[in-house]
Design a protein around this motif. Structure first.
Motif, PDB file in Angstrom:
ATOM      1  N   UNK A  41     -17.502  65.172 -53.957  1.00 20.82           N
ATOM      2  CA  UNK A  41     -18.014  64.361 -52.858  1.00 20.82           C
ATOM      3  C   UNK A  41     -19.513  64.171 -53.022  1.00 20.82           C
ATOM      4  N   UNK A  42     -19.963  62.922 -52.904  1.00 16.82           N
ATOM      5  CA  UNK A  42     -21.374  62.613 -53.047  1.00 16.82           C
ATOM      6  C   UNK A  42     -21.916  62.136 -51.700  1.00 16.82           C
ATOM      7  N   UNK A  43     -23.207  61.906 -51.644  1.00 10.22           N
ATOM      8  CA  UNK A  43     -23.839  61.577 -50.363  1.00 10.22           C
ATOM      9  C   UNK A  43     -23.311  60.265 -49.813  1.00 10.22           C
ATOM     10  N   UNK A  44     -23.262  59.230 -50.654  1.00  6.02           N
ATOM     11  CA  UNK A  44     -22.724  57.932 -50.235  1.00  6.02           C
ATOM     12  C   UNK A  44     -21.468  57.672 -51.067  1.00  6.02           C
ATOM     13  N   UNK A  45     -20.360  58.220 -50.614  1.00  5.58           N
ATOM     14  CA  UNK A  45     -19.124  58.229 -51.401  1.00  5.58           C
ATOM     15  C   UNK A  45     -18.281  57.009 -51.043  1.00  5.58           C
ATOM     16  N   UNK A  46     -18.723  55.864 -51.500  1.00  6.14           N
ATOM     17  CA  UNK A  46     -18.051  54.615 -51.151  1.00  6.14           C
ATOM     18  C   UNK A  46     -18.430  53.543 -52.166  1.00  6.14           C
ATOM     19  N   UNK A  47     -17.719  52.423 -52.110  1.00  2.50           N
ATOM     20  CA  UNK A  47     -18.060  51.280 -52.949  1.00  2.50           C
ATOM     21  C   UNK A  47     -19.279  50.585 -52.348  1.00  2.50           C
ATOM     22  N   UNK A  48     -20.328  50.403 -53.148  1.00  5.32           N
ATOM     23  CA  UNK A  48     -21.572  49.834 -52.643  1.00  5.32           C
ATOM     24  C   UNK A  48     -21.925  48.565 -53.407  1.00  5.32           C
ATOM     25  N   UNK A  49     -22.427  47.588 -52.673  1.00  7.47           N
ATOM     26  CA  UNK A  49     -22.892  46.351 -53.297  1.00  7.47           C
ATOM     27  C   UNK A  49     -24.127  45.868 -52.548  1.00  7.47           C
ATOM     28  N   UNK A  50     -25.153  45.537 -53.309  1.00  2.00           N
ATOM     29  CA  UNK A  50     -26.380  44.984 -52.731  1.00  2.00           C
ATOM     30  C   UNK A  50     -26.166  43.495 -52.465  1.00  2.00           C
TER      31      UNK A  50
END
Length: 828
Positions: free
Chosen positions: A249-258
Motif C-alpha cells: 500500500x502506497x500513499x496515493x494508491x490509485x490510478x492518477x492522471x494529470x
C-alpha cells in the motif's frame, strides 16, 4: 543480481521486491544507456509520485535505454546493507547504483536532501560532483526544489529547471554521446550546458560580502541565466496507459492522471502556482480514452484527476459525466484531490458519488477574509461555508481543511479565526447529521520565485507558539487536527532559502545519521543543530527578511515569472488588493507567456453531448461461486496478507472476468480468502472463493486469471460450487523447511518427539497463553541438519506459526528463524 536474502529480516519487504505490474525489464547488454531514477524517500511515497513514473515510461520507450528505479531505504534495510557491506541497488535488475550511466534524482522537497546523500553513499557514488571521474555515474536532479537547488548544488553534475518530458531524452542523448567519446567530466558539463533548461552548478560561482550576504553569482560558462523548460502542449507527449502497479500500500494508491498543469489563481504564498505557469490543459477526450485503457492494464479501483486546481479545468463537467458513465459499471470511484471551494458544484458532487463518496478537501489557508485577500486566496467566509454545506447536504460526512500559520500580516485574531471558521463549517451540516473535519496545519515558508520570497519566516519557538495557540482552539469531538512539526518547517525554511554554504551542513547531518527528516518519527533535531555548528552556519540567518534589492541565491534561475511582477504582487498584498485570474480577466503581465512556446493552452468540452448514465443491467445469469487453489511463491512470499488481497482484487479486475461486487460504501469483488500466511512463507496450498456474475469453464477461468496475476501467484485449479460453502477446515498442514545454517539437531528433534508435553507461551498483543506444542506437531522428519519436513495439526484456537514451533524445538533465536525458508506443501 545482488543477494536479497536480507528481506527476511526487515519490515515491509514488499517495498524492495520489485516485479510490479508493468515494470520494464531489458537485457542490459542490449542497451547503450542505463538509467537509475531515484526518489529520495520511502517506496510508498515515491511510488505515489506521478512524475517519476512518467519519466520511467518515456525513457523505457527508447530501445537502447533501460530506466530502473530505487527508493530510499528504511532504517532497518540500511542497517542490513551496511552490516553486510552491500550496496543499494535498483529494483529491476538489482544492480548497484554505481553501475549506472545516469542517476536521475527527483527533488520534490527539501527534507529529502539527507536521503539523497544516503542513497548516493550506499550506491557507491561520490557525493560531490567535483570528486567524480569519467567512470562515475552522471548525477542529475529535477523537480520543484530545483527552483533553488543551491544547498545541494555541489552534489549534482546538472539540474533541470521546469518540465522534464522533453529534456530527459536530450540529456540521455548527450550522455550517450559523451560516454561513447570517453570524454572528461568538464566535457560532460559543457555538453549538458548546451541543453535549454539545464543548470550546471560548476559553471556558476557565488561570492559573498563581509556581512555574509550574497554579493554576486558569477557565470563561468556560456549562460548567465538558466530559464526553465516549458512543455507547451501536454497532449504532445503520449502517456503510456500501463503505469506501474505496486503490491504494498502506497500513499496515493490509485490510478492518477494529470488533467492540467499550472495555475493562474495567483496565490501569493504558492510556489507551485508560480513555477508551473502557464496553465496547460489535457484534451478531455484523451483523458477518457486513457483512463479506460489504464484501468484495463492496472485493475485499480480508484481514479484521481490531478491538477493544482481541478475545479478550474475548463471541460470538467463534460469529463466527469463521460468518465462516470464508464467507471460506475466497473465500480471504480473518482476523486478530485485539489478543489477550490468556489468551484465545488452540486453537479460535480453528484457525479463523484455515483460509486463512492471519495474525499473532499477545502483549503481556506487563512482564517479571516482579510488575510485571505492578502495572500490572494480569493475566497470569502460565506463561499467556504456554503461549499461545505453543499457537501454535507450531498451526503459527505467528512471534509478535509487546510490552513497555514505564520503568513505575512498575520495577527492573533487571524489565528482565532481558524477555530471560528472550523466551527461554523461544522454547523453548516444539516440538522440530524454529524459532520466531521480532518484539519491540517502547516507553517508558512517564504519560498523562492513567489511574491513572498523576500519575507522573513517565524523562528522555531515562535512557530511552536502559534501552532499550540491554534491547536488549543480546535479542541472539538468532531475535529481531528494534525500538523507539520515546527522543527520540520524550520529545517525546510533554511534549505529552501539557503545558498551553497549550507551544503556542508547536509554532509555533516548525513554523517551524524540524519535520515527521513520528513517523517516525524525519524526527525532528530539535536544532530541537525550539531551539524550547523560543525559547518559554522547560523540557520536563522536564512530565515530573515530580505532587502528588496538583495541578490537572492536563485536569481540566476528564471522561472519565467518576472521579479518585477513578484515585487508588484508583494506590494498589492500589503495593500489588500486582489489580483484576478488571467483566464477570467485580462493578462496580468507576470512574464511567463512572453517567451516562445509558453502560453495558456485551454480546452473546451467536445461538441458532442455527454452520454447519459447507463440504465441498470437487466437480470442475467445467476452468479456462481468458485473455489480456487493457488500458490504463493518466490517474490510473492514477501506480500503480507492485506497486500495479497489487494493483488488479487486488481488481478481480477485486469482479467476482465465477469465479477460480482459487494454492496455498501466501498464495492469490492466478492472474494473470500481462507487463512493468512505469514510474510516470507511460500505455499502450494492456498485457497480462496470468488463469485462470478456468470458461469464459465473452470479451465478457462484458471487460464484467464493466471494471465493477470503478478509473478509468484498462480491459480492451480478451480472448482465450481453448487452454492457458497463455509471455509475449508483442514486438519493438518505439511511444511518443508530449509535452513542456510545446520540448525536442525537430530537429538533435539528426538527429545521433542519423545515427550508428551512441551509447554510454550503463545504471545499476542493483549494476552499470553500456555500451549502444549507436542499436540500440535503430528510429524517431524529430518533429512539432514539443513532440511526437515513438519506436519502441524490445526486446533480451534492457540495454533502456532511454523517459526515459533521450530524455535521452541531447536532453541533458535529470532534471527535464525527469520532466515528459514518455509514452503507449505499441502493442507489435508
Amino acid at each position: 543480481m545482488t543477494d536479497r536474502s536480507y528481506l527476511s529480516r526487515i519490515q515491509r519487504p514488499s517495498r524492495y521486491g520489485g516485479r510490479e505490474i508493468n515494470a520494464a525489464y531489458k537485457d542490459p547488454r542490449a542497451v547503450a544507456l542505463r538509467v537509475a531514477l531515484l526518489f529520495p524517500d520511502l517506496y510508498e511515497v515515491g511510488m505515489s509520485h506521478l512524475g517519476l513514473g512518467l519519466l520511467y515510461d518515456i525513457l523505457n520507450r527508447q530501445e537502447d535505454v533501460w530506466a530502473e528505479r530505487a527508493y530510499a531505504p528504511a532504517p532497518d534495510l540500511e542497517a542490513e546493507l551496511r552490516g553486510r557491506g552491500l550496496p543499494l541497488t535498483s529494483l529491476e535488475s538489482g544492480a548497484p547504483l554505481q553501475e549506472f550511466d545516469l542517476v536521475g534524482i527527483s527533488l520534490q522537497y527539501e527534507l529529502s536532501y539527507t536521503n539523497l546523500l544516503n542513497m548516493l553513499d550506499l550506491g557507491g557514488i561520490p557525493l560531490l560532483a567535483a570528486d567524480r571521474g569519467p567512470g562515475d555515474a552522471v548525477v542529475i536532479g529535477g523537480g520543484p526544489a530545483c527552483c533553488n537547488p543551491e544547498p545541494v548544488a555541489p552534489f549534482f553534475d546538472a539540474l533541470v529547471l521546469g518540465d522534464g518530458e522533453e529534456v530527459i531524452l536530450e540529456l540521455a542523448a548527450a550522455i550517450k554521446a559523451w560516454k561513447a567519446a570517453k570524454g572528461t567530466r568538464r566535457e560532460l558539463w559543457q555538453a549538458l550546458e548546451e541543453i535549454d533548461g539545464v543548470y550546471v552548478p560548476a559553471f556558476f560561482e557565488p561570492t559573498f560580502d563581509e556581512t555574509g550576504r550574497l554579493r554576486e553569482i558569477i557565470p563561468r560558462g556560456r549562460r548567465s541565466v538558466i530559464r526553465k523548460r516549458v512543455l507547451s502542449d501536454l497532449n504532445r507527449i503520449e502517456i503510456s496507459p500501463r503505469p506501474l502497479v505496486p503490491y504494498c500500500q502506497i500513499v496515493h494508491d490509485r490510478l492518477q492522471l494529470e488533467i492540467a498543469r499550472g495555475c493562474s489563481r495567483g496565490c501569493r504564498y504558492c510556489q507551485a502556482g508560480m513555477l508551473y505557469r502557464p496553465v496547460r490543459e489535457r484534451d478531455p477526450a484523451q483523458v477518457v480514452a486513457w483512463v479506460e485503457k489504464a484501468l484495463d492494464a492496472t485493475g485499480y479501483e480508484d481514479v484521481s484527476l490531478l491538477s493544482l486546481s481541478a475545479g478550474d479545468y475548463g471541460p470538467l463537467s463534460w469529463l466527469l459525466a463521460r468518465l462516470m458513465d464508464r467507471l460506475a459499471p466497473r465500480k471504480v470511484a473518482l476523486s478530485l484531490p485539489s478543489l477550490r471551494a468556489d468551484t465545488l458544484t452540486p453537479e460535480m458532487m453528484g457525479q463523484i458519488k455515483r460509486v463512492r463518496r471519495t474525499g473532499l478537501t477545502l483549503a481556506p489557508e487563512a482564517g479571516s477574509d482579510r488575510l485571505r485577500r492578502m495572500i490572494n486566496k480569493n475566497l470569502t467566509e460565506e463561499t467556504i461555508i456554503a461549499s461545505a454545506a453543499r457537501a454535507f447536504n450531498a451526503g459527505w460526512q467528512l471534509l478535509k481543511l487546510y490552513f497555514m500559520i505564520g503568513l505575512p500580516g498575520e495577527t492573533p485574531e487571524d489565528l482565532e479565526a481558524i477555530g471560528t471558521l472550523t466551527r461554523q463549517i461544522l454547523k453548516s451540516a444539516p440538522k440530524g447529521r454529524r459532520g466531521r473535519i480532518n484539519l491540517s496545519l502547516s507553517t508558512f515558508i517564504p519560498k523562492a520565485h513567489t511574491p513572498f520570497q523576500w519575507e522573513g519566516m517565524a523562528n522555531l519557538e515562535e512557530s511552536r507558539g502559534r501552532l499550540h495557540a491554534v491547536k488549543d482552539r480546535l479542541r472539538h469531538p468532531q475535529v481531528q487536527a494534525k500538523w507539520n512539526s515546527a522543527a520540520q518547517s524550520w529545517l525546510e525554511g533554511v534549505f529552501s532559502r539557503g545558498d551553497r554554504r549550507v551544503a556542508p551542513v547536509l554532509l555533516a547531518a548525513h554523517r551524524r545519521g540524519c535520515r527521513l527528516d520528513a517523517w516525524s518519527e525519524h526527525l532528530r533535531l539535536e544532530p541537525w543543530r550539531e551539524a550547523f555548528q560543525d559547518a559554522g552556519v547560523n540557520p536563522d540567518f536564512y530565515l530573515r527578511e530580505r532587502e528588496a534589492d538583495e541578490v537572492l541565491p536563485w536569481d540566476h534561475l528564471d522561472s519565467g515569472v518576472s521579479r518585477e511582477f513578484l515585487a508588484q504582487e508583494r506590494d498589492r498584498a500589503y495593500q489588500g488588493i486582489e489580483t484576478p485570474d488571467c483566464r477570467r480577466a485580462e493578462c496580468q503581465d507576470c512574464g511567463v507567456c512572453d517567451s516562445e512556446n509558453a502560453a495558456l493552452d485551454l480546452h473546451d468540452a467536445p461538441g458532442e453531448t455527454p452520454s447519459q448514465p447507463r440504465p441498470p443491467a437487466a437480470p442475467g445469469s445467476q452468479p456462481v461461486w468458485y473455489r480456487l487453489s493457488f500458490s504463493k511463491m518466490d517474490e510473492a512470499r514477501w506480500l503480507s496478507h492485506l497486500e495479497l488481497v489487494s493483488a488479487f482484487y486488481r488481478s481480477l479486475r485486469r482479467s476482465q472476468l465477469p465479477l460480482s461486487f459487494s454492496d455498501g460504501f466501498h464495492p469490492l469483488p466478492r472474494v473470500s480468502f481462507h487463512g493468512a500466511l505469514p510474510v516470507g512463507v511460500e505455499s502450494l496450498a492456498e485457497t480462496l472463493d470468488v463469485e462470478l456474475a456468470a458461469s464459465m469453464d473452470t479451465g478457462k477461468l484458471v487460464e484467464t486469471l493466471n494471465r493477470a496475476l503478478p509473478p509468484g501467484l498462480r491459480v492451480l485449479q478451480a472448482q465450481r460450487l453448487a452454492r457458497r460453502l463455509p471455509p475449508p477446515r483442514p486438519e493438518t498442514a505439511i511444511y518443508q523447511v530449509e535452513s542456510p545454517e545446520p540448525l536442525f539437531d537430530p537429538q533435539a528433534a528426538a527429545d521433542f518427539l519423545n515427550r508428551e508435553e512441551v509447554p510454550v507461551t503463545r504471545k499476542r498483543p493483549k494476552e499470553e497463553r500456555t500451549v502444549n506444542l507436542r499436540t500440535l506437531v503430528a510429524r517431524l522428519e529430518l533429512a539432514d541438519p539443513h532440511n526437515l519436513q513438519l506436519t502441524m495439526r490445526f486446533q480451534e484456537r492457540d495454533n502456532l506459526k511454523v517459526t515459533d514451533t521450530l524455535a521452541a524445538i531447536f532453541h533458535l533465536n529470532e534471527d535464525q528463524t527469520r532466515d528459514l525458508q518455509i514452503l507449505k506443501l499441502k493442507s489435508i
